[in-house]
Design an enzyme around this catalytic site. Structure first.
Site, PDB file in Angstrom:
ATOM      1  CG  HIS A  78      11.240  -3.381 -29.697  1.00 17.92           C
ATOM      2  ND1 HIS A  78      11.078  -3.653 -28.348  1.00 17.92           N
ATOM      3  CD2 HIS A  78      10.765  -2.120 -29.889  1.00 17.92           C
ATOM      4  CE1 HIS A  78      10.537  -2.602 -27.754  1.00 17.92           C
ATOM      5  NE2 HIS A  78      10.330  -1.665 -28.663  1.00 17.92           N
ATOM      6  CG  ASP A 126       9.199   1.474 -28.470  1.00 13.44           C
ATOM      7  OD1 ASP A 126       9.688   0.884 -27.492  1.00 13.44           O
ATOM      8  OD2 ASP A 126       9.621   1.317 -29.628  1.00 13.44           O
ATOM      9  CB  CYS A 137       8.798  -5.080 -26.015  1.00  9.04           C
ATOM     10  SG  CYS A 137       9.483  -6.394 -27.003  1.00  9.04           S
TER      11      CYS A 137
END
Length: 371
Positions: free
Chosen positions: A112, A185, A235
């Protein structure tokens, strides 16, 4: 689903005296549903800096972007210990972080991508110096006969102890000028240990490079609002976009990122406008077309400036295109004019690797997964 595009031969894109290389494998990571790797993230962040250097030099001149391996190297355990400053002590040998207003740290953990943006580091040292001066003045003026008793274990000291020991009380910024670590995030995840190693790094860096002792409590922290991704694979795209829009107008972002006085929904609506959320859906396609356009411009330029070297025995010898210097954005801007006016290039220019910082070869891989 978009049709898959091909890059073919690698793009070799020059920024200053560095050459960024994007291969077909890297390029394919921008296809729908794929995870971005470290090469694409590093390339795009450096491209952003180079693009904004011309339009917003006052911002980019006060910005430093670490490469994608910095945080992993910082937090790499050495002989069972926790994060070590020694792992990355030399990474900033050519830069003074505490003269920077913005420091960008792209982070890849557990498949991630997210990003830490540290703001107002230039104010952090000033605060420390002022505190040191005040402390010295108080010592000089101290009257032992009127010494005030300070009870260790008071509510104030307990609060500090709780914070340092990992308590949940947030050390959030009060204003846009506070030295602050923001974490953005796109999955809205909370990372249990993200702030501690970054604070410890800044404290060690200040002591090493400036001989100044920082207090951890002076470094604020916050999980900042950012648009969330609608899938499991974007992401890295969102990290690239966050950095691009933030650096284009940081003075507009910061007051909203620290705002806790107004309604959350109103603040987030204003931030969504700054984030240009409508562009996120087409960001992969935009990045692919950018790389293709840069390569096309490079090829056109090389064809019009094929270097001719004089050989004593064989006469004119064509220099292979692969040996000719690659292009930066300044070349692109004056492509047509130079194609007519410039004389042939006599010799190739030496290309250098991408990063100033040393990179552990075990970490360098274009095959990183990256949600």
């Amino acid at each position: 689903m978009r049709p898959k595009l091909r890059l073919g031969d690698p793009l070799k894109y020059r920024i200053g005296n560095k050459t960024l290389v994007v291969t077909q494998d890297d390029f394919s990571r921008l296809d729908d549903g794929e995870f971005l790797n470290d090469t694409i993230i590093d390339f795009y962040l450096k491209y952003i800096l180079d693009k904004l250097r011309k339009s917003k030099p006052e911002i980019i001149g006060n910005t430093y972007v670490f490469n994608t391996f910095f945080y992993k190297k910082l937090t790499q355990r050495v002989k069972g210990t926790r994060a070590s400053y020694e792992n990355v002590r030399k990474w900033t040998s050519k830069v003074d972080l505490f003269s920077m207003k913005y420091v960008i740290i792209p982070i890849h953990e557990k498949a991630h991508w997210y990003v830490a943006i540290i703001c107002n580091l230039d104010q952090l040292v000033k605060q420390a110096e002022e505190k040191e001066k005040t402390r010295n003045d108080e010592i000089r003026n101290f009257d032992s006969d009127n010494e005030a008793e300070i009870e260790f274990g008071s509510s104030s000291s307990q609060g500090i102890e709780k914070f340092i020991s990992g308590g949940k009380r947030q050390n959030a910024p009060d204003s846009a000028s506070d030295p602050t670590i923001f974490v953005l995030d796109s999955l809205r995840l909370k990372h249990a240990n993200i702030f501690r190693p970054l604070r410890e790094y800044l404290v060690a860096e200040a002591q090493e490079k400036r001989g100044i002792t920082l207090e951890k409590l002076d470094i604020k922290s916050k999980y900042a609002y950012a648009p969330s991704q609608p899938n499991y694979c974007d992401c890295g795209v969102y990290v690239a976009h966050y950095v691009e829009v933030f650096l284009s107008k940081p003075d507009a972002f910061l007051p909203l990122l620290v705002d806790s006085a107004h309604k959350k929904d109103n603040v987030e609506r204003q931030l969504d406008k700054l984030y240009d959320v409508e562009k996120l859906g087409a960001k992969r396609e935009y990045m692919q077309k950018l790389i293709l356009d840069l390569k096309e411009t490079m090829v056109d330029e090389l064809e019009t400036k094929t270097a001719v070297a004089k050989d004593d025995n064989d006469g004119d010898v064509l220099t292979p295109l692969s040996d000719v210097v690659t292009l930066g954005p300044e070349d692109i801007a004056r492509n047509a004019a130079r194609a007519v006016q410039d004389p042939p290039v006599d010799a190739p220019i030496e290309k250098e690797p991408l990063n100033d910082q040393p990179v552990d070869e075990k970490l360098r891989s274009n095959q990183l997964p990256g949600q």
